[in-house]
Design a protein around this motif. Sequence first.
Motif, PDB file in Angstrom:
ATOM      1  N   UNK A 191       0.835  -1.118   0.024  1.00 35.14           N
ATOM      2  CA  UNK A 191      -0.075   0.035  -0.032  1.00 35.14           C
ATOM      3  C   UNK A 191       0.982   1.050  -0.073  1.00 35.14           C
ATOM      4  N   UNK A 192       1.570   1.008   0.756  1.00 32.69           N
ATOM      5  CA  UNK A 192       2.680   2.674   0.720  1.00 32.69           C
ATOM      6  C   UNK A 192       3.420   2.420  -0.691  1.00 32.69           C
ATOM      7  N   UNK A 193       3.578   1.528  -1.191  1.00 32.68           N
ATOM      8  CA  UNK A 193       4.796   1.485  -2.335  1.00 32.68           C
ATOM      9  C   UNK A 193       3.590   1.825  -3.661  1.00 32.68           C
ATOM     10  N   UNK A 194       2.488   1.655  -3.498  1.00 32.76           N
ATOM     11  CA  UNK A 194       1.117   1.885  -4.598  1.00 32.76           C
ATOM     12  C   UNK A 194       0.639   3.750  -4.037  1.00 32.76           C
TER      13      UNK A 194
ATOM     14  N   UNK B  69      -8.354 -10.050  -6.497  1.00 32.00           N
ATOM     15  CA  UNK B  69      -7.348  -9.386  -7.915  1.00 32.00           C
ATOM     16  C   UNK B  69      -7.915  -8.052  -7.794  1.00 32.00           C
ATOM     17  N   UNK B  70      -8.411  -7.150  -6.877  1.00 34.66           N
ATOM     18  CA  UNK B  70      -8.884  -6.157  -7.171  1.00 34.66           C
ATOM     19  C   UNK B  70      -7.780  -5.665  -5.966  1.00 34.66           C
ATOM     20  N   UNK B  71      -7.595  -5.754  -4.582  1.00 33.43           N
ATOM     21  CA  UNK B  71      -7.333  -6.004  -3.295  1.00 33.43           C
ATOM     22  C   UNK B  71      -5.882  -5.238  -2.833  1.00 33.43           C
ATOM     23  N   UNK B  72      -5.268  -5.834  -3.905  1.00 35.22           N
ATOM     24  CA  UNK B  72      -3.731  -5.479  -4.091  1.00 35.22           C
ATOM     25  C   UNK B  72      -3.403  -4.603  -5.820  1.00 35.22           C
ATOM     26  N   UNK B  73      -2.622  -3.423  -5.384  1.00 32.68           N
ATOM     27  CA  UNK B  73      -1.142  -3.278  -6.273  1.00 32.68           C
ATOM     28  C   UNK B  73      -0.722  -3.468  -6.597  1.00 32.68           C
ATOM     29  N   UNK B  74      -0.802  -5.122  -6.761  1.00 27.75           N
ATOM     30  CA  UNK B  74      -0.196  -6.179  -7.873  1.00 27.75           C
ATOM     31  C   UNK B  74      -0.100  -6.689  -9.329  1.00 27.75           C
ATOM     32  N   UNK B  75       0.619  -6.229 -10.358  1.00 29.53           N
ATOM     33  CA  UNK B  75       0.613  -6.870 -10.720  1.00 29.53           C
ATOM     34  C   UNK B  75       0.128  -8.858 -11.270  1.00 29.53           C
ATOM     35  N   UNK B  76       1.289  -9.126 -10.487  1.00 28.14           N
ATOM     36  CA  UNK B  76       1.706 -10.711 -10.368  1.00 28.14           C
ATOM     37  C   UNK B  76       2.079 -11.031  -9.511  1.00 28.14           C
ATOM     38  N   UNK B  77       2.731 -12.593  -8.735  1.00 24.90           N
ATOM     39  CA  UNK B  77       3.079 -12.968  -7.753  1.00 24.90           C
ATOM     40  C   UNK B  77       3.531 -13.862  -8.250  1.00 24.90           C
ATOM     41  N   UNK B  78       4.960 -13.811  -7.427  1.00 30.06           N
ATOM     42  CA  UNK B  78       5.986 -15.376  -7.778  1.00 30.06           C
ATOM     43  C   UNK B  78       5.963 -15.466  -6.475  1.00 30.06           C
ATOM     44  N   UNK B  79       5.877 -17.322  -6.233  1.00 30.63           N
ATOM     45  CA  UNK B  79       5.639 -17.747  -5.383  1.00 30.63           C
ATOM     46  C   UNK B  79       6.960 -19.448  -5.536  1.00 30.63           C
ATOM     47  N   UNK B  80       7.417 -19.028  -4.286  1.00 30.72           N
ATOM     48  CA  UNK B  80       8.900 -20.040  -4.968  1.00 30.72           C
ATOM     49  C   UNK B  80       9.100 -21.029  -3.792  1.00 30.72           C
ATOM     50  N   UNK B  81       9.129 -22.525  -3.726  1.00 29.57           N
ATOM     51  CA  UNK B  81       9.866 -23.117  -2.511  1.00 29.57           C
ATOM     52  C   UNK B  81       8.919 -22.783  -1.307  1.00 29.57           C
TER      53      UNK B  81
ATOM     54  N   UNK C  37       4.037  -3.283 -10.306  1.00 32.62           N
ATOM     55  CA  UNK C  37       4.690  -3.642  -8.569  1.00 32.62           C
ATOM     56  C   UNK C  37       4.191  -5.819  -9.124  1.00 32.62           C
ATOM     57  N   UNK C  38       4.854  -6.090  -8.464  1.00 30.79           N
ATOM     58  CA  UNK C  38       5.350  -7.890  -9.036  1.00 30.79           C
ATOM     59  C   UNK C  38       5.829  -8.285  -8.177  1.00 30.79           C
ATOM     60  N   UNK C  39       5.317  -9.475  -7.100  1.00 27.39           N
ATOM     61  CA  UNK C  39       5.663  -9.522  -5.701  1.00 27.39           C
ATOM     62  C   UNK C  39       6.335 -10.912  -5.737  1.00 27.39           C
TER      63      UNK C  39
END
Length: 346
Positions: free
Chosen positions: A127-130, A159-171, A138-140
Amino acid sequence: MADPWHTADFRPPAGLANRHVQTLLPRFLPRPAVRTRQEILELPDGDFVELAWAHPAPPRADAPILVLFHGLEGSIDSPYARSLLNAAARLGWRAVLMHFRGCGEHTNRLPRAYHSGDTADARWLIDQLSQRYPHAMKVAAGVSLGGNMLAKLVAEQGGNGLDLAGAIVISAPLDLAACADTLSQGFARVYERHLLASLKRKMSPRLARDELPLAIGAEELASLGSLRAYDDAVTAPLHGFDGAEDYYRRASAGPLLAGVSLPMLVLHADDDPFMPPALLGRFPTPSAAVRVELTRHGGHVGFVEWRDGRPSSWLARRVARQLEAWAAPDGLATWPYDRPISRSDS
């Protein structure tokens, strides 16, 4: 409906496919020399988190942003952290790692720590970055514990609750109970003892100063012999859970993947020694927004390949490809690779 299950193109070098070799090898490889700028981000409850920004930052205010969340007891010094920040920075992205409370240089102020389902601080940062960069994509990305946390956050917010275009989840340990059990068996106990020692080193002086509302003392803390025992005695009561089982059930993100509506890439090695085999097969089929890329080998956040005559991070290369794809025009509608596999291969 698109099939979410795909085979990743990772190939381990000859003789280096063993799960433990892959897990440990990144600790011994040269890491990119990434300069960082530190920032203290104040939180609404009076505590703070420490941010590590790749420096220098892009001059454009609308440069895309990668937000990275580390694993259990991780930090900017974790082997994957600098590799991923460097991969983003080389593409012209603004890159930042958020240390979970107490994982930076300073002890957090409040009588609490962090856990696998603790999404509030990540949400506050996004939210602060937004507000700071309203026109930047923004991608997390989340690694291990940070990956489970990120998947839970994305599923909870929609999908509309965060200012993120995508997410990457690793291990990510998407079934916390099963992963805790796996870590208490065989050679995996080496990793468990390492993580436990780090957790205890942080908690012991805080208990001695009577800063934490816990029913155990320093001697009882020292005697805890497993992560499950630690979570039952420390993590759960410190964060409002009714024991380890309640914590694992409420914080595990795996069952939530079916409800994800934001583009999400999940990278997972089936030989990850932190997790049971076929971990992803335990959950309902992920939503159409999720792409799961599975590898036979790779260990836990390992994914070391042979490239340009030397061992190298396939993980950083794969994340960079995804960032490039998402930053391209209409990139969020496509993936760099499409090699479907059957659900039984997971």
